[in-house]
Design an enzyme around this catalytic site. Structure first.
Site, mmCIF file in Angstrom:
data_model
loop_
_atom_site.group_PDB
_atom_site.id
_atom_site.type_symbol
_atom_site.label_atom_id
_atom_site.label_comp_id
_atom_site.label_asym_id
_atom_site.label_seq_id
_atom_site.Cartn_x
_atom_site.Cartn_y
_atom_site.Cartn_z
ATOM 1 N N ASP A 260 0.868 -1.174 0.000
ATOM 2 C CA ASP A 260 0.000 0.000 0.000
ATOM 3 C C ASP A 260 0.905 1.225 0.000
ATOM 4 O O ASP A 260 1.627 1.461 0.970
ATOM 5 C CB ASP A 260 -0.889 -0.038 1.256
ATOM 6 C CG ASP A 260 -1.842 1.138 1.301
ATOM 7 O OD1 ASP A 260 -1.700 2.060 0.466
ATOM 8 O OD2 ASP A 260 -2.722 1.133 2.172
ATOM 9 N N LEU A 296 -18.349 19.219 -5.070
ATOM 10 C CA LEU A 296 -17.758 19.623 -3.798
ATOM 11 C C LEU A 296 -18.811 19.761 -2.699
ATOM 12 O O LEU A 296 -18.566 19.439 -1.544
ATOM 13 C CB LEU A 296 -16.980 20.931 -3.959
ATOM 14 C CG LEU A 296 -16.197 21.357 -2.703
ATOM 15 C CD1 LEU A 296 -15.179 20.302 -2.302
ATOM 16 C CD2 LEU A 296 -15.515 22.695 -2.902
ATOM 17 N N TYR A 352 -9.705 15.117 -7.113
ATOM 18 C CA TYR A 352 -8.767 14.535 -8.078
ATOM 19 C C TYR A 352 -7.904 15.630 -8.705
ATOM 20 O O TYR A 352 -6.679 15.492 -8.816
ATOM 21 C CB TYR A 352 -9.575 13.787 -9.143
ATOM 22 C CG TYR A 352 -8.744 13.046 -10.150
ATOM 23 C CD1 TYR A 352 -8.049 11.889 -9.796
ATOM 24 C CD2 TYR A 352 -8.666 13.483 -11.476
ATOM 25 C CE1 TYR A 352 -7.305 11.198 -10.731
ATOM 26 C CE2 TYR A 352 -7.924 12.797 -12.410
ATOM 27 C CZ TYR A 352 -7.241 11.655 -12.041
ATOM 28 O OH TYR A 352 -6.503 10.972 -12.975
#
Lengths: 446, 451, 303
Positions: A260, A296, A352
């Site tokens: 990870d 958002l 992103y």
């Protein structure tokens, strides 16, 4: 074949119909295969400077069919404009109009390449105007090119010339089918660093490369491309994707590291693995990334943090470990995958885009930290690439998105992989802190 | 001193000096696929499929593509007759060089550990430089045995020459002959299943239900914690969509375990304590371990986690109840420790295979029993006790499941990694003990030491 | 004016319905006479979001002799795309009768591995209608991509012959290529194919074409006995080449004499390695050990 639409409008009756209806006609792009000719025909080198002469001589030594003046009605593979001594916008006239006369002879999948100087370093307003003019000129020309032809520019910083190793490397990349989906872009060569490969088919021979997120999609394709170019690979992905990771590792004869990347010791474990198993570490490709799209107003903490942690915080932490490591000091290369979303923004992707904008900021700021060891860090910003992740975009939006660029189609994972392979190579040693867009000259956020 | 048992040679004056000098066998790493509950994710996968998947993950982890390994040894307990060359077929189907020799081995639940020991010995003797040990079992895809009547008819039919002969033979068939026989885990000589045998032992050592449930709870908790910490990230490769052991119940509790009805030893009345919660379920899975000489590992820049120091096998006479079926390790461990001049206090970790929670507890009880030590092991008193906080610290078979032949490889891979980490953090060598009991009254135990 | 859009099917078509429809179509054509058109339909057929059943995959892998890994065998992908390919051949504007078509050649590029968790998008179309000395041949092209991706991971071209069907405007090739005499080499393998081989492959591939199922159903279609599926034979040969082929390769096979069931098939696999010792390609050829006739031959090569 890129998509059914592209197939359709390129086959007999569909093509005629598409023409009549004025629909986009995406070309089938020429893509790299080992052993293919670098360019599809003769190369015209325009410009009357010493830089133009030296570049022409160099290209001749590559075995290319080089012309200093176009032969009427001869089909061309590429037109190169060497504009490295512009003092005034009027100096553009001769080479540009010479290029204009040859454009109709450019073959499908042909190339137009400019070599010019960055405007910021100009000593006079006239020179700066001329240099900046090249930018507008090239980007417009790229939009006029048809049939899979592309236009890209190389910027030569002070102290570099048209035959600096990375200038030649960039010219070679832009000429080749490796840059199929790179269009309307400039790449800055800032130093004389770098070296052309001994074997152009295996430019990464002897290198050890780490690719994160390598089990699937673009990451797996990056692994295959780096392997094809001669690199030994360490493939990293989360433990849950271990079976797919093992399949890719056994395919490219690399080693799988289930990890990870958000773990605190991820950087150390990557370095330890590469050094212990393969004796060195030359290239790190930060590809692992996720999307958790939400407007958002509806964004929650988990969605925000997960994207920031995986897409940028993990890269920052791993880079710290890399920069501190004594094993990452021999012309090391870091290449990050950014996104055009981070440049132009994308509705529903505040998290992103923040992470990918962050990648670009990181790359620019990290560049000086690597120069003392001959290292570089760059990013590749893909536009619309056909992947699992983009497959989740609703059909209509996807159809529009993939046409919104000069090449009128989505790119392939291999297009991103080719750009990364180039930036990871010795030939790109003079290119540092840059973001190369692989987007077919996306109309949004140019 | 005469004992009615298996005496342990005195530590001093042991005949070690006559053993020829050998080199080390090191454990490079391991890989297994997650263990699935029988009838679960691997229901349709064969032993060969699972062993190949485990091998391919190991190959990917260590970059062994096209490598010619010195020897691969693996086996399965429940094995189809067509799988007589199971390991060879798996290797041929993997990314290893097809020129890799193999052998199959079968030693019930000790199969996996015995392949590690056998291959390590070959490396120590210089016969081979690299090896992969492994094991696999599928309770889902178990062979079905036809009745003796049907078997004889089929064989006779094959020998018959004429149609009348064939018809005559077929006429012998009775409906009952057509019923398949399920593969039994019953002991051939006693007719008792393994669980029933253990129930007798459990009663003999008076192991309370609560202690068994607590051990089971710890197994689940420890295994779940190991997953959470990423311990298995480099020990496991997912297969068929499974990323964790299917049997793991991270949220189990003493209350839940206490609510289960006993399944074994119910004929023992009030003493029935063994439930589905403190017994291992039927499981499918496969495991592999990469072993090497120092030179081979160094030449390939491979890690070295631990060495295989020594091993011992033992068997008990369980048929008429002299010892419990699964109690052979009780005798194997003292012999091994005496030969190595070690005591139970010299170990950092104990990996005692949890066939049943009661098996572990009966073993510990026997070691702690003064009388047993004197009369059965020829010691001065009790053999000793272990620090329970060092037992199965990353979980064991009760939580992970127990695909019979795959358990040895699971334990060795897990322990080797733990020892390496322990030594790295403390700066001094760490030592671990592996103990696996097996059907037929057998047991194999081994010592690993960190590198 | 209508644009020739790809036909997007809501779900994978059912093969059994296609076969029934094909039989009805054949009867209709016999009655009404064929509308002899020599133009192939331009539309491709597409299905998206195809999922693989893991039980079916495992059964296929076991039947063919592949290890049941998570990677889809190239022949299995052919089998799942097959109904889509057949749906193109089953169109009313497809000029050749579907029933009785003979599989001449098959050519597959497995560019990247697909795993069973992948959701697949696939397209099929026909192209390259051309003459053959004993009829008309056509290529069926199928392409498979992981969900939504533009990148084709698997591409198969199946060439079928419609025996005895000659379309206007499509010439027979004048020169019949001379067939080299076949001398059976030493076999490297011998397959024992039972009478149920066709049914077993039908069960895992879904291809219940009657010529493969039983003597009776095959006789109804003019065969003397049932025959093995060509793709079963080719897939077994691919499995026999083994894991050296890796996960990306080309796989070509040319079918000659059909394999009647039951029978024994002799096989030779010859592998060539490159200078560096890595696998380059394996050629295979299969023949009848009784008659010495060649059944099929082909190559698996590194991509």
């Amino acid at each position: 074949m890129a998509d059914t639409y592209a197939q359709l409008v390129n086959s007999g009756p569909g093509r005629n119909l598409a023409r009549k209806l004025g629909l986009p006609q995406p070309a089938v792009l020429r893509r790299y295969e080992p052993g293919q000719p670098l360019v599809a025909g003769p190369v015209v080198v325009l410009g009357d400077t010493a830089g133009a002469d030296k570049l022409a001589a160099e290209l001749l030594s590559w075995g290319l069919d080089v012309r200093r003046h176009a032969v009427p009605a001869e089909k061309l593979g590429a037109i190169i404009l060497v504009l490295d001594e512009l003092g005034h916008p009027a100096d553009l006239e001769m080479p540009v109009l010479a290029a204009a006369g040859s454009l109709r002879d450019l073959r499908a999948g042909g190339r137009v390449i400019t070599l010019s100087r960055p405007a910021g370093e100009a000593s006079t307003p006239e020179a700066a105007a001329a240099r900046q003019g090249v930018d507008g000129f090239l980007r417009s020309l790229a939009k006029e090119l048809r049939a899979g032809a592309t236009g890209n520019g190389v910027l030569l910083a002070d102290g570099t010339t048209s035959t600096s190793p990375s200038a030649l490397g960039a010219v070679r990349f832009f000429l080749s089918a490796r840059s199929a989906f790179v269009d309307g872009q400039f790449l800055m060569v800032s130093t004389e660093d770098g070296a052309l490969p001994e074997d152009v088919e295996r430019p990464l021979a002897g290198k050890v490369a780490v690719v994160t997120g390598a089990a699937r999609g673009i990451g797996a394709q990056i692994a295959r491309t780096l392997h094809r170019d001669g690199a030994t690979l360490v493939l990293v992905d989360i433990p849950g994707a271990g079976d797919q990771l093992a399949a890719v590792a056994n395919e490219v004869h690399g080693t799988a590291l289930q990890l990870d990347i958000t773990g605190a010791d991820a950087g150390r474990r990557i370095i330890d693995h590469a050094v212990q198993r393969h004796g060195r570490l030359d290239i790190v490709v930060h590809n692992a990334g996720v999307t958790r799209d939400k407007l958002l107003a509806n964004m929650d903490q988990a969605r925000w943090n997960q994207v920031i942690n995986i897409n940028i915080a993990a890269q920052l932490r791993i880079n710290q470990a890399l920069l501190a490591s004594e094993h990452f000091r021999s012309s090391p290369r870091i290449v990050s995958v950014a996104s055009t979303s981070g440049i132009a923004g994308n509705r529903g992707q505040t998290n992103y885009a923040a992470s990918k904008g962050g990648v670009m900021g990181m790359v620019r700021a990290s560049a000086p930290l690597l120069t003392s060891n001959g290292g570089t860090i760059n990013a590749v910003a893909p536009g619309f690439i056909e992947t699992d992740m983009t497959a989740r975009i609703p059909f209509g939006v996807r159809e529009v998105a993939r046409r919104l660029n000069s090449l009128q189609q989505g790119g392939l994972p291999s297009d991103v992989a080719e750009a990364i392979a180039f930036l990871a190579s010795d030939a790109a040693g003079g290119i540092n802190g840059e973001v190369l867009r692989v987007c077919g000259q996306n109309l949004v956020g140019a | 001193m005469s004992t009615d048992g298996q005496s342990t040679p005195a530590a001093e004056g042991s005949p070690r000096a006559s053993v020829p000098a050998t080199r080390r066998a090191v454990i490079v790493g391991a890989n297994r696929i997650p263990f699935a509950r029988s009838g679960g994710a691997y229901a349709k996968s064969s032993n060969q499929d699972m062993l190949t998947a485990a091998l391919d993950g190991l190959i990917a982890r260590f970059g062994l593509q096209d490598e010619r390994i010195g020897q691969v040894a693996a086996g399965a307990v429940l094995k189809h007759s067509r799988d007589f060359n199971l390991t060879r077929e798996a290797v041929l189907g993997s990314a290893l060089s097809a020129e890799t020799p193999v052998y199959d081995l079968q030693q019930a639940c000790a199969t996996g550990l015995e392949t590690v020991v056998g291959l390590a010995n070959k490396i120590k003797l210089g016969q081979i430089d690299s090896a992969i040990a492994g094991g696999v079992d599928s309770a889902s895809d178990a062979p079905v045995v036809v009745s003796e009547g049907l078997r004889e008819v089929v064989l006779d039919l094959h020998r018959a020459k004429t149609l009348p002969q064939r018809l005559q033979i077929l006429a012998r068939l009775r409906p009952k002959d057509l019923a398949p026989l399920a593969p039994g885990t019953a002991e051939p000589r006693t007719g008792l299943s393994m669980g029933e045998h253990q129930a007798l032992t459990t009663a003999q050592w008076k192991i309370p239900r609560e202690a068994q449930d607590e051990l089971a709870l710890n197994s689940h908790r420890n295994l779940a914690a190991a997953y959470e910490s990423g311990f298995f990230d480099d020990l496991m490769t997912p297969y068929r969509g499974l990323t964790r052991d299917g049997n793991l119940r991270a949220d189990t509790s003493l209350e839940k375990l206490a609510s289960l009805k006993p399944v074994f030893g119910r004929n023992l009345g009030a003493d029935a304590t063994m439930t589905a919660g403190n017994s291992t379920p039927l499981t499918d899975g496969a495991s592999t371990v990469l072993l090497a000489s120092d030179e081979w590992a160094d030449a390939r820049d491979l890690p070295k986690l631990a060495t295989v120091v020594d091993a011992e096998a033992a068997a008990v006479d369980f048929v008429h109840g002299k010892d419990g079926l699964l109690m052979a390790p009780v005798f194997a461990v003292p012999r091994l420790l005496a030969r190595q001049n070690l005591t139970l206090a010299d170990f950092d970790y104990f990996e005692i295979h949890e066939a049943f929670a009661a098996t572990v507890l009966s073993t510990l009880a026997a070691w702690e029993d003064e009388d047993f030590g004197r009369t059965r092991m020829g010691l001065d008193g009790a053999f000793g006790s272990i620090d329970r906080s060092r037992l199965n610290v990353n979980g064991s078979s009760l939580a992970a499941g127990h695909p019979f032949a795959a358990t040895g490889g699971r334990i060795v891979g897990t322990l080797a990694k733990m020892l390496h980490a322990k030594a790295a953090s403390t700066g001094r060598p760490a030592r671990g003990l592996v103990s696996v009991c097996a059907a037929g009254g057998q047991g194999v135990v081994a010592i690993l030491e960190s590198l | 004016m209508t644009l020739a859009q790809p036909v997007i099917l809501a779900e994978m078509p059912s093969l059994s319905k296609l076969y029934v429809n094909a039989a009805a179509q054949a009867a209709r054509r016999r009655l009404l006479g064929t509308h002899d058109s020599a133009v192939l339909p331009a539309e491709s057929h597409e299905v998206r979001g195809v999922r693989v059943g893991v039980e079916n995959l495992t059964a296929y892998q076991h039947l063919i002799g592949e290890t049941a890994s998570d990677v889809l065998p190239a022949g299995f992908i052919h089998a799942i795309a097959f109904p889509l390919a057949m749906s193109v051949l089953n169109r009313d504007d497809f000029p050749l009768p579907l029933l009785g078509m003979i599989h001449l050649r098959n050519s597959v590029q497995q560019r990247s591995p697909l795993v069973f968790t992948d959701v697949l998008d696939m397209t099929a179309r026909v192209e390259n209608l051309r003459g053959h000395r004993s009829g008309t041949q056509v290529d069926v092209v199928a392409e498979v991509r992981p969900g939504g991706s533009g990148e084709v991971y698997w591409r198969g071209v199946s060439t079928y012959l419609s025996k005895g069907v000659f379309l206007p405007g499509i010439d027979k090739p004048t020169a019949v290529p001379p067939r080299a005499d076949f001398q059976p080499p030493d076999p490297t393998a011998l397959w024992h194919l039972g009478v149920d081989t066709g049914r077993a492959y039908a069960a895992v591939s879904g291809d219940f074409n009657p010529i493969h199922l039983s003597v009776l159903s095959a006789k109804a279609l003019g065969m003397r006995r049932s025959i093995a599926h060509g793709m079963y034979l080719a897939s077994r040969a691919l499995a026999d080449v083994g894991p050296a082929r890796g996960d990306s390769f080309t796989w070509d096979v040319e079918f000659e004499a059909p394999v009647f069931l039951p029978s024994r098939v002799a096989l030779e696999i010859a592998t060539e390695h490159s200078g560096s010792g890595s696998w380059k390609h394996s050629r295979f050829v299969a023949w009848s050990p009784r008659s010495g006739r060649r059944h099929f031959s082909g190559t698996v090569a590194a991509l």
